[in-house]
Each structure stands twice: as C-alpha cells, then as structure tokens.
Write an enzyme that holds these catalytic residues in place. Structure first.
Site, PDB file in Angstrom:
ATOM      1  N   THR A   1       0.902  -1.288  -0.120  1.00 30.19           N
ATOM      2  CA  THR A   1       0.009  -0.016  -0.032  1.00 30.19           C
ATOM      3  C   THR A   1       0.727   1.069   0.157  1.00 30.19           C
ATOM      4  O   THR A   1       1.959   1.187   0.557  1.00 30.19           O
ATOM      5  CB  THR A   1      -0.818   0.128   1.350  1.00 30.19           C
ATOM      6  OG1 THR A   1      -1.333   1.348   1.565  1.00 30.19           O
ATOM      7  CG2 THR A   1      -0.336  -0.287   2.727  1.00 30.19           C
TER       8      THR A   1
ATOM      9  N   TYR B   1      -1.223   0.017   9.940  1.00 30.88           N
ATOM     10  CA  TYR B   1      -1.407  -0.387   8.596  1.00 30.88           C
ATOM     11  C   TYR B   1      -0.320  -0.159   7.742  1.00 30.88           C
ATOM     12  O   TYR B   1      -0.001  -1.133   7.026  1.00 30.88           O
ATOM     13  CB  TYR B   1      -2.694   0.060   8.044  1.00 30.88           C
ATOM     14  CG  TYR B   1      -3.136  -0.198   6.543  1.00 30.88           C
ATOM     15  CD1 TYR B   1      -3.577  -1.333   6.186  1.00 30.88           C
ATOM     16  CD2 TYR B   1      -3.033   0.887   5.666  1.00 30.88           C
ATOM     17  CE1 TYR B   1      -3.708  -1.429   4.910  1.00 30.88           C
ATOM     18  CE2 TYR B   1      -3.425   0.622   4.441  1.00 30.88           C
ATOM     19  CZ  TYR B   1      -3.789  -0.584   3.879  1.00 30.88           C
ATOM     20  OH  TYR B   1      -3.953  -0.739   2.613  1.00 30.88           O
TER      21      TYR B   1
HETATM   22  N1  LIG Z   1      -8.236  -0.733  -1.844  1.00 32.46           N
HETATM   23  C1  LIG Z   1      -7.273  -0.007  -1.678  1.00 32.46           C
HETATM   24  O1  LIG Z   1      -7.505   1.447  -2.308  1.00 32.46           O
HETATM   25  C2  LIG Z   1      -6.014  -0.671  -1.772  1.00 32.46           C
HETATM   26  C3  LIG Z   1      -4.547   0.258  -2.100  1.00 32.46           C
HETATM   27  C4  LIG Z   1      -3.360  -0.239  -1.804  1.00 32.46           C
HETATM   28  C5  LIG Z   1      -3.329  -1.424  -1.388  1.00 32.46           C
HETATM   29  N2  LIG Z   1      -4.467  -2.474  -0.854  1.00 32.46           N
HETATM   30  C6  LIG Z   1      -4.018  -3.506  -0.495  1.00 32.46           C
HETATM   31  O2  LIG Z   1      -4.765  -4.567  -1.162  1.00 32.46           O
HETATM   32  C7  LIG Z   1      -5.070  -5.466  -0.392  1.00 32.46           C
HETATM   33  C8  LIG Z   1      -6.456  -5.899  -0.731  1.00 32.46           C
HETATM   34  O3  LIG Z   1      -7.127  -4.695  -0.507  1.00 32.46           O
HETATM   35  P1  LIG Z   1      -8.803  -4.484  -0.725  1.00 32.46           P
HETATM   36  O4  LIG Z   1      -9.145  -3.103  -1.114  1.00 32.46           O
HETATM   37  O5  LIG Z   1      -8.937  -5.543  -2.109  1.00 32.46           O
HETATM   38  O6  LIG Z   1      -9.520  -5.157   0.465  1.00 32.46           O
HETATM   39  P2  LIG Z   1     -10.974  -5.929   0.539  1.00 32.46           P
HETATM   40  O7  LIG Z   1     -11.244  -5.794   2.117  1.00 32.46           O
HETATM   41  O8  LIG Z   1     -11.778  -5.721  -0.596  1.00 32.46           O
HETATM   42  O9  LIG Z   1     -10.411  -7.426   0.281  1.00 32.46           O
HETATM   43  C9  LIG Z   1      -9.450  -8.167   1.244  1.00 32.46           C
HETATM   44  C10 LIG Z   1     -10.336  -9.823   1.279  1.00 32.46           C
HETATM   45  O10 LIG Z   1      -9.397 -10.347   2.438  1.00 32.46           O
HETATM   46  C11 LIG Z   1     -10.238 -11.093   3.097  1.00 32.46           C
HETATM   47  N3  LIG Z   1      -9.484 -11.285   4.294  1.00 32.46           N
HETATM   48  C12 LIG Z   1      -9.510 -10.328   5.207  1.00 32.46           C
HETATM   49  N4  LIG Z   1      -8.788 -11.080   6.258  1.00 32.46           N
HETATM   50  C13 LIG Z   1      -8.804 -12.366   5.903  1.00 32.46           C
HETATM   51  C14 LIG Z   1      -8.085 -13.469   6.792  1.00 32.46           C
HETATM   52  N5  LIG Z   1      -7.844 -13.545   8.001  1.00 32.46           N
HETATM   53  N6  LIG Z   1      -8.338 -14.856   6.148  1.00 32.46           N
HETATM   54  C15 LIG Z   1      -9.008 -14.893   4.812  1.00 32.46           C
HETATM   55  N7  LIG Z   1      -9.341 -13.715   4.162  1.00 32.46           N
HETATM   56  C16 LIG Z   1      -9.306 -12.617   4.896  1.00 32.46           C
HETATM   57  C17 LIG Z   1     -11.696 -10.269   3.049  1.00 32.46           C
HETATM   58  O11 LIG Z   1     -12.793 -11.011   3.525  1.00 32.46           O
HETATM   59  C18 LIG Z   1     -11.535  -9.775   1.629  1.00 32.46           C
HETATM   60  O12 LIG Z   1     -12.452 -10.505   0.763  1.00 32.46           O
HETATM   61  C19 LIG Z   1      -4.719  -5.278   1.040  1.00 32.46           C
HETATM   62  O13 LIG Z   1      -3.798  -6.034   1.510  1.00 32.46           O
HETATM   63  C20 LIG Z   1      -4.702  -3.723   0.960  1.00 32.46           C
HETATM   64  O14 LIG Z   1      -3.958  -3.332   1.917  1.00 32.46           O
HETATM   65  C21 LIG Z   1      -5.508  -1.817  -1.081  1.00 32.46           C
END
Ligand SMILES: NC(=O)c1ccc[n+]([C@@H]2O[C@H](COP(=O)([O-])OP(=O)(O)OC[C@H]3O[C@@H](n4cnc5c(N)ncnc54)[C@H](O)[C@@H]3O)[C@@H](O)[C@H]2O)c1
Length: 152
Positions: free
Chosen positions: A119, A143
């Site tokens: 991130t 985070y």
């Molecule tokens: N959305 C953004 O803007 C963004 C930006 C940069 C980085 N990220 C990173 O990308 C990754 C995914 O982000 P996202 O926005 O798709 O999030 P999201 O919440 O949509 O998806 C995360 C998924 O992980 C699953 N999950 C969470 N904890 C879990 C566990 N203990 N065991 C199994 N499954 C689990 C959730 O059910 C969900 O489906 C994260 O690591 C986040 O830090 C997101």
C-alpha cells in the site's frame, strides 16, 4: 510455467477478485482463499473457492495439498486505516501472523513465488513528493508499518 494454478488470498475482495479475473483471462486457474469477512462470495466467479482464515495453518495446508499452487497472490488483510490507528494490536496480529503463516505453508509445500499487495500508506504523509518505488518509507500507522515490513 506449466502449473497454472494460483492461490489468491482475499480473492473475494476488491483487488483480489480483479486479479482472479485477469488470471483467468491469461489462462490460469485462480483458487480463492478467503474468510469472507469483508469480501463477496458472488465475486468469486473465475475459479474455485476455498473458505478459510489466514491464521488457520491446518486449513491452509489442506488447500495447498489439494491445489498445489505454483504461486500465491496475497491480498487478504485488514485494511481500514482508521481502525488500524484505534486498534493497532489487531492489525499486527492478523496481518503479520497471517502473512507469516502463508509464507511458512508455502515453504512446507515447496511453493516459492509470492506477490504481496502492499500500500502507498508505507510512505506516510509526504506532501509535494512524487511517490516512487524508492521513495523513503515513513508510515504513520500500523497499517502502513506492517506493509513496509512485509514488503522487505
Ligand atoms: N483498496 C485500496 O485502495 C488499496 C490500496 C492499496 C493497497 N491495498 C491492499 O490490497 C489488499 C486488498 O485490498 P482490498 O481493497 O481488495 O480489500 P478487501 O477488503 O476488498 O479484500 C480483502 C479480502 O481479504 C479477506 N480477508 C481479510 N482478512 C482475512 C483473513 N484473516 N483470512 C482470509 N481472508 C481474509 C476479506 O474477506 C476480503 O475478501 C490489502 O492488503 C490492502 O492493504 C488496497
């Protein structure tokens, strides 16, 4: 790569489901591993679904045994910045121990390729700076700190 099976942790979430779609289009079989805490089962439509929690090493090992993935795309994480500031311990516990668990399971099954979804929170607040891969990291919350550590 002859083995076309890829394990996608968090494959029911925002980034993970799009990654599954792209993998499918590229001829791979994305196997979603997700506890559905924040994802959507209806978004798992590009490959098989395995429900499981990241810290559950027995379940994770079962899934590795069944699918023998060639690589892991790791998107599962708690990712609410506000909550991470209020309850950093929860984030360190789940995101760090969960990631270590997946690495250990990979080692146990001879799987050597992983892509970690990091991130821009690793850079913190750097007003006026064009953020690039080599920009110094100054995370200001759990985070961002966790992602900075896991990215090494
Ligand atoms: N959305 C953004 O803007 C963004 C930006 C940069 C980085 N990220 C990173 O990308 C990754 C995914 O982000 P996202 O926005 O798709 O999030 P999201 O919440 O949509 O998806 C995360 C998924 O992980 C699953 N999950 C969470 N904890 C879990 C566990 N203990 N065991 C199994 N499954 C689990 C959730 O059910 C969900 O489906 C994260 O690591 C986040 O830090 C997101």
């Amino acid at each position: 790569m002859s083995n076309k099976t890829i394990l996608v942790t968090g494959g029911a979430g925002y980034f993970g489901s799009h990654a599954c779609k792209a993998l499918r289009r590229a001829g791979f079989t994305p196997v979603t591993y997700d506890n559905l805490e924040a994802g959507w089962l209806e978004m798992v439509k590009f490959g098989p679904f395995e429900k499981g929690d990241l810290p559950d090493s027995t379940r994770l090992s079962e899934v590795f045994h069944r699918w023998n993935p060639a690589a892991v795309l790791h998107f599962s994480a708690l990712n609410q910045v506000g909550e991470a500031a209020r309850d950093p311990g929860k984030y360190w516990t789940y995101n760090v121990s969960g990631s270590i668990n997946i690495l250990n399971t990979m080692v146990g099954h001879g799987c050597k390729r992983i892509v970690f979804s990091s991130t821009c929170a690793i850079y913190g607040d750097q007003d006026g700076v064009l953020l690039q891969e080599g920009t110094p990291q100054h995370p200001i919350n759990a985070y961002g700190s966790i992602s900075a550590i896991l990215r090494i």
